[in-house]
Design an enzyme around this catalytic site. Sequence first.
Site, PDB file in Angstrom:
ATOM      1  N   CYS A   2       0.821  -1.205   0.000  1.00  0.00           N
ATOM      2  CA  CYS A   2       0.000   0.000   0.000  1.00  0.00           C
ATOM      3  C   CYS A   2       0.860   1.263   0.000  1.00  0.00           C
ATOM      4  O   CYS A   2       1.921   1.297   0.606  1.00  0.00           O
ATOM      5  CB  CYS A   2      -0.881   0.025   1.239  1.00  0.00           C
ATOM      6  SG  CYS A   2      -1.893  -1.433   1.382  1.00  0.00           S
ATOM      7  N   ARG A  27       5.032   0.145  -6.167  1.00  0.00           N
ATOM      8  CA  ARG A  27       4.983  -0.653  -4.943  1.00  0.00           C
ATOM      9  C   ARG A  27       3.979  -1.806  -5.071  1.00  0.00           C
ATOM     10  O   ARG A  27       3.993  -2.729  -4.265  1.00  0.00           O
ATOM     11  CB  ARG A  27       4.562   0.234  -3.766  1.00  0.00           C
ATOM     12  CG  ARG A  27       5.565   1.318  -3.446  1.00  0.00           C
ATOM     13  CD  ARG A  27       4.968   2.332  -2.511  1.00  0.00           C
ATOM     14  NE  ARG A  27       4.782   1.825  -1.177  1.00  0.00           N
ATOM     15  CZ  ARG A  27       5.662   1.927  -0.198  1.00  0.00           C
ATOM     16  NH1 ARG A  27       6.804   2.532  -0.419  1.00  0.00           N
ATOM     17  NH2 ARG A  27       5.418   1.447   0.989  1.00  0.00           N
ATOM     18  N   TRP A  72      -2.955  -2.661  -1.681  1.00  0.00           N
ATOM     19  CA  TRP A  72      -2.512  -4.000  -2.099  1.00  0.00           C
ATOM     20  C   TRP A  72      -3.182  -4.946  -1.110  1.00  0.00           C
ATOM     21  O   TRP A  72      -2.815  -4.982   0.058  1.00  0.00           O
ATOM     22  CB  TRP A  72      -0.990  -4.056  -2.024  1.00  0.00           C
ATOM     23  CG  TRP A  72      -0.376  -5.282  -2.614  1.00  0.00           C
ATOM     24  CD1 TRP A  72      -0.015  -5.473  -3.910  1.00  0.00           C
ATOM     25  CD2 TRP A  72      -0.012  -6.484  -1.920  1.00  0.00           C
ATOM     26  NE1 TRP A  72       0.543  -6.719  -4.065  1.00  0.00           N
ATOM     27  CE2 TRP A  72       0.557  -7.368  -2.861  1.00  0.00           C
ATOM     28  CE3 TRP A  72      -0.125  -6.912  -0.590  1.00  0.00           C
ATOM     29  CZ2 TRP A  72       1.017  -8.629  -2.534  1.00  0.00           C
ATOM     30  CZ3 TRP A  72       0.336  -8.182  -0.261  1.00  0.00           C
ATOM     31  CH2 TRP A  72       0.900  -9.014  -1.238  1.00  0.00           C
ATOM     32  N   ASN A  98      -1.245   1.703   5.784  1.00  0.00           N
ATOM     33  CA  ASN A  98      -0.344   0.684   5.225  1.00  0.00           C
ATOM     34  C   ASN A  98       0.139  -0.158   6.389  1.00  0.00           C
ATOM     35  O   ASN A  98       0.687   0.375   7.351  1.00  0.00           O
ATOM     36  CB  ASN A  98       0.831   1.369   4.512  1.00  0.00           C
ATOM     37  CG  ASN A  98       1.898   0.386   4.075  1.00  0.00           C
ATOM     38  OD1 ASN A  98       1.655  -0.811   3.996  1.00  0.00           O
ATOM     39  ND2 ASN A  98       3.085   0.895   3.804  1.00  0.00           N
ATOM     40  N   GLY A  99      -0.075  -1.463   6.329  1.00  0.00           N
ATOM     41  CA  GLY A  99       0.367  -2.341   7.418  1.00  0.00           C
ATOM     42  C   GLY A  99      -0.676  -3.407   7.693  1.00  0.00           C
ATOM     43  O   GLY A  99      -1.607  -3.609   6.899  1.00  0.00           O
ATOM     44  N   GLU A 470      18.318 -16.808  -8.855  1.00  0.00           N
ATOM     45  CA  GLU A 470      17.843 -15.460  -9.148  1.00  0.00           C
ATOM     46  C   GLU A 470      17.184 -15.426 -10.542  1.00  0.00           C
ATOM     47  O   GLU A 470      16.135 -14.820 -10.730  1.00  0.00           O
ATOM     48  CB  GLU A 470      19.016 -14.477  -9.041  1.00  0.00           C
ATOM     49  CG  GLU A 470      18.700 -13.055  -9.421  1.00  0.00           C
ATOM     50  CD  GLU A 470      17.537 -12.440  -8.672  1.00  0.00           C
ATOM     51  OE1 GLU A 470      17.114 -13.002  -7.649  1.00  0.00           O
ATOM     52  OE2 GLU A 470      17.013 -11.420  -9.127  1.00  0.00           O
ATOM     53  N   LYS A 474      13.283 -14.448 -11.317  1.00  0.00           N
ATOM     54  CA  LYS A 474      12.963 -13.350 -12.225  1.00  0.00           C
ATOM     55  C   LYS A 474      11.972 -13.807 -13.281  1.00  0.00           C
ATOM     56  O   LYS A 474      11.005 -13.123 -13.591  1.00  0.00           O
ATOM     57  CB  LYS A 474      14.261 -12.853 -12.858  1.00  0.00           C
ATOM     58  CG  LYS A 474      14.343 -11.411 -13.173  1.00  0.00           C
ATOM     59  CD  LYS A 474      14.260 -10.453 -12.032  1.00  0.00           C
ATOM     60  CE  LYS A 474      14.550 -10.976 -10.682  1.00  0.00           C
ATOM     61  NZ  LYS A 474      14.592 -10.091  -9.584  1.00  0.00           N
ATOM     62  N   GLU A 477       8.501 -14.241 -11.801  1.00  0.00           N
ATOM     63  CA  GLU A 477       7.863 -12.978 -11.433  1.00  0.00           C
ATOM     64  C   GLU A 477       7.189 -12.301 -12.616  1.00  0.00           C
ATOM     65  O   GLU A 477       6.081 -11.812 -12.493  1.00  0.00           O
ATOM     66  CB  GLU A 477       8.904 -12.004 -10.861  1.00  0.00           C
ATOM     67  CG  GLU A 477       9.324 -12.288  -9.450  1.00  0.00           C
ATOM     68  CD  GLU A 477      10.181 -11.160  -8.886  1.00  0.00           C
ATOM     69  OE1 GLU A 477      11.336 -11.026  -9.306  1.00  0.00           O
ATOM     70  OE2 GLU A 477       9.688 -10.412  -8.045  1.00  0.00           O
ATOM     71  N   HIS A 493      19.127 -36.558  -7.824  1.00  0.00           N
ATOM     72  CA  HIS A 493      18.531 -36.899  -6.527  1.00  0.00           C
ATOM     73  C   HIS A 493      17.027 -36.598  -6.504  1.00  0.00           C
ATOM     74  O   HIS A 493      16.436 -36.502  -5.430  1.00  0.00           O
ATOM     75  CB  HIS A 493      19.253 -36.145  -5.408  1.00  0.00           C
ATOM     76  CG  HIS A 493      20.694 -36.542  -5.278  1.00  0.00           C
ATOM     77  ND1 HIS A 493      21.089 -37.770  -4.802  1.00  0.00           N
ATOM     78  CD2 HIS A 493      21.846 -35.887  -5.610  1.00  0.00           C
ATOM     79  CE1 HIS A 493      22.414 -37.847  -4.814  1.00  0.00           C
ATOM     80  NE2 HIS A 493      22.894 -36.725  -5.317  1.00  0.00           N
ATOM     81  N   LYS A 588       6.642  -3.852  -4.846  1.00  0.00           N
ATOM     82  CA  LYS A 588       8.067  -3.518  -4.836  1.00  0.00           C
ATOM     83  C   LYS A 588       8.615  -3.497  -3.414  1.00  0.00           C
ATOM     84  O   LYS A 588       9.704  -3.947  -3.154  1.00  0.00           O
ATOM     85  CB  LYS A 588       8.265  -2.153  -5.500  1.00  0.00           C
ATOM     86  CG  LYS A 588       9.713  -1.715  -5.606  1.00  0.00           C
ATOM     87  CD  LYS A 588      10.435  -2.551  -6.631  1.00  0.00           C
ATOM     88  CE  LYS A 588      11.923  -2.245  -6.712  1.00  0.00           C
ATOM     89  NZ  LYS A 588      12.632  -3.293  -7.457  1.00  0.00           N
TER      90      LYS A 588
HETATM   91  C1  AGP Z   1      12.772  -9.165  -6.626  1.00  0.00           C
HETATM   92  O1  AGP Z   1      12.623  -9.209  -8.005  1.00  0.00           O
HETATM   93  C2  AGP Z   1      11.545  -9.271  -5.888  1.00  0.00           C
HETATM   94  N1  AGP Z   1      10.542  -8.389  -6.319  1.00  0.00           N
HETATM   95  C3  AGP Z   1      11.594  -9.555  -4.400  1.00  0.00           C
HETATM   96  O2  AGP Z   1      11.997 -10.878  -4.275  1.00  0.00           O
HETATM   97  C4  AGP Z   1      12.494  -8.675  -3.512  1.00  0.00           C
HETATM   98  O3  AGP Z   1      13.831  -8.895  -3.793  1.00  0.00           O
HETATM   99  C5  AGP Z   1      12.181  -8.985  -2.038  1.00  0.00           C
HETATM  100  O4  AGP Z   1      10.860  -8.645  -1.770  1.00  0.00           O
HETATM  101  C6  AGP Z   1      13.114  -8.285  -1.084  1.00  0.00           C
HETATM  102  O5  AGP Z   1      13.004  -6.894  -1.174  1.00  0.00           O
HETATM  103  P1  AGP Z   1      14.081  -5.948  -0.535  1.00  0.00           P
HETATM  104  O6  AGP Z   1      15.374  -6.196  -1.205  1.00  0.00           O
HETATM  105  O7  AGP Z   1      13.558  -4.562  -0.781  1.00  0.00           O
HETATM  106  O8  AGP Z   1      14.153  -6.276   0.931  1.00  0.00           O
END
Ligand code: AGP
Length: 593
Positions: A2, A27, A72, A98-99, A470, A474, A477, A493, A588
Amino acid sequence: MCGIVGAIGVNNPREYVIEGLKNLEYRGYDSAGVGFLNKKIKIYKDVGSPSHLDEILPKNITSDVIISHTRWATHGVPSKKNSHPHLSMNKKISLVHNGLIDNYIDLRNFLISKGYTFYSQTDTEVIGNLLEYYYLQNNDMLVALDKTKANIKGSYACAIINEDYPDTLFMMRKTSPLLVGKGKGFNLIASDASPMVKYTNEFIELDDYEYGYITKYDIKVFNRNNELVDKAVTIKDLESYSHDLNGYPHYMLKEIEEIDTVIKKLVTAYYQDNEYQFNKDLLNDLKESDHIIFLGCGTSYHASLVGGRLFENFNNISTTKYIASEWAFHPTFPGVRPFVVLISQSGETADLIHCQKIIKKKGFRTLLITNTPGSTLSRGATYTLLIHAGVEVSVASTKAYAAQVALLSLLSGAINNDKKVLNDLKDTIRVIEYIKNELKDKIKGIAEEIKDHENIFYLGRSFDYFLSMEASLKLKEVSYIHSEAIPGGELKHGPIALVNEGLPVIVFITDPTTANSMRSNIEEVKSRGAKVYTISTKDLSKDEDSLVVDNYAYYLSGVAVSSIAFYLAYYVSLAKGYNVDKPRNLAKSVTVE
Ligand code: AGP
C-alpha cells in the site's frame, strides 16, 4: 505494498495526489482512493489504477487537507468497499493505512459491543472506528491517537483526517514507513519520498510509535511517551528519485541497461586513492566476528547466498544464510561473536524489520546493505552500505541484485585488503557491455522459443547455482512460468524425474571447477529429451552453446551475466503481453509480513 500520499495547503491537491499515487504504483496496488475535507469528509475510491481514480475524481478539489492511497489487498478482496480511505461509522474520521493489524478481530468485536457497525472486510476500518470511539469520549484527537496506538497490535502507517480539524492532517507510524515532506506554507506526507520530491527536498522520517500532525505551517511529532520530539530534517534530491524512463519502453529494460554504470559507480564509491573506502570499525567488526549471519528475502536473499560463500571462501569466516522470514521465528546466533548482515534493496521489508528487532534485543551488531538511505532498516542498523543503484522502479529487481553482489565482493576484498576483485569487476563490466550490445537479439530468440512452456529448469553449481536461483525467480515474477533452479549435482537426486521431451533447461557454465560436471548434467537432461540453452565463458565453451561471453572471475557471475537472465525474463514477459514492470500480485516494497 500500500502507498500513502497526503497533503495540507498544497496548491493543486488533486494533481499532487494523483501524480503521487502514480509514483507509488511501483509498490504494487489493486485499488486506489482519495479523501478530503470540504466541510464534510468526501471519499472517492475504486478498484483499479490511479489513472482510473483520476477519471472518477471531481475535476476541482479546493480542499486544504487531502489523503490518498493505493491498496494492495491483504484483509479482504480487492473491492470498492475494501479500498481506502475508510470512514468511521459516525463519519467523523477517515484514514488511509499501510500495514497489518494483528488483533483487529478482537478490536472489531469490542467495537461491535459498543454499537459500531463495519462495512468492509479490512483491518483498517477498525483503526478508524477505534479512533472515533476514543475521540468522541473527549474531543481530543491527540488523546484518541495515543489510546488507539496503545490498543492496536501490528504494523501501521496512517494518514488521518477529522471533520472537526479542517486545518490538520494526523499521522502515526509503527513498522510501516511514513515520511513528512516539509514545505513553505504547505506540508506533505507519503510512504516514500518519490511523490514529494517535486515539491520539497526536506524530509522528516517518523520512527516507531511516533504520531502527530501537520498543518500548513507546522509539523508536530510525539514519541510513545507523548513527548514532543525534535525531529531531524534530511535532504533528498529530486534526481535520485527520478522515475523518468529516459526513452525506454519499460523500467525493467532501463534498469537492466544501467547495470554497467551502476557497477562503475559502486567501485568509485568504495575504492579511491588506491584504498578501500569502507568504515574501519565495520571491517574490524567483520574480522573479529567468528560467525556472520546473512539475512534477506527474494532477490536480496539470493545476493546473501553469494555474500556468504565469498566470506567463507575468501575470508575464512563461517557464515549462515537465511531467508529472513524463516529465521525470524526460530532465530539462532551461532558462534561467540556473531555479526549480522541484512540485505534489502528497499530497506523497508517487514520480514527483515522483524529480524532486526530480534537482533537488537540480543545486542549484536549489524550491517545493512541497501539502496535506500534513511530507510527504516538503515536507521536501525549499526552500519549501512549503499549499493548506489539509483531508484529501482520495476517490481522485478535487476540492477540492485548485480550491485548487491558487486558490493559484497568489494567488501570481501576489503576485509583481506585484497585488490584482485577490482580488476575482476572491470572484466565483468566488459562482459555486461558485450551482452547489452551484442547478445540481446539472441536472448530474444530464446525467449520466443521458451515462452509457451509451462515449466523451465535452470541449472548451475556454486556461484552459477546462486545466479540460477535469481534467474528462475525473475522468470517466474514477470512471465508467470513455473521454473526451478537446481544445483547440477542434485538433478539425479530427484528433479530429473520431471525432465521430459522439450523441457527448456537453461544452464550456466562459467566456473572452471564445475564445468565438467555441468557438461555431464547437460548430457543427462539431453538424453531425456530436454532442450538445453547453455550460457558459458569463452574458455569453457563448446560450439553448440547458445550464448558465450568473455572469461571473467567465476565468483562474479551474479554481476557479469545476471543481465542475460534479466533480459530473458523481460523478453518472455513482453512476448506474452504482460505488464513487465508491475507483475500481478507483487509489490516492490513488501511492508507487511
Ligand atoms: C525481486 O525481483 C523481488 N521483487 C523480491 O523478491 C524482492 O527482492 C524482495 O521482496 C526483497 O526486497 P528488498 O530487497 O527490498 O528487501
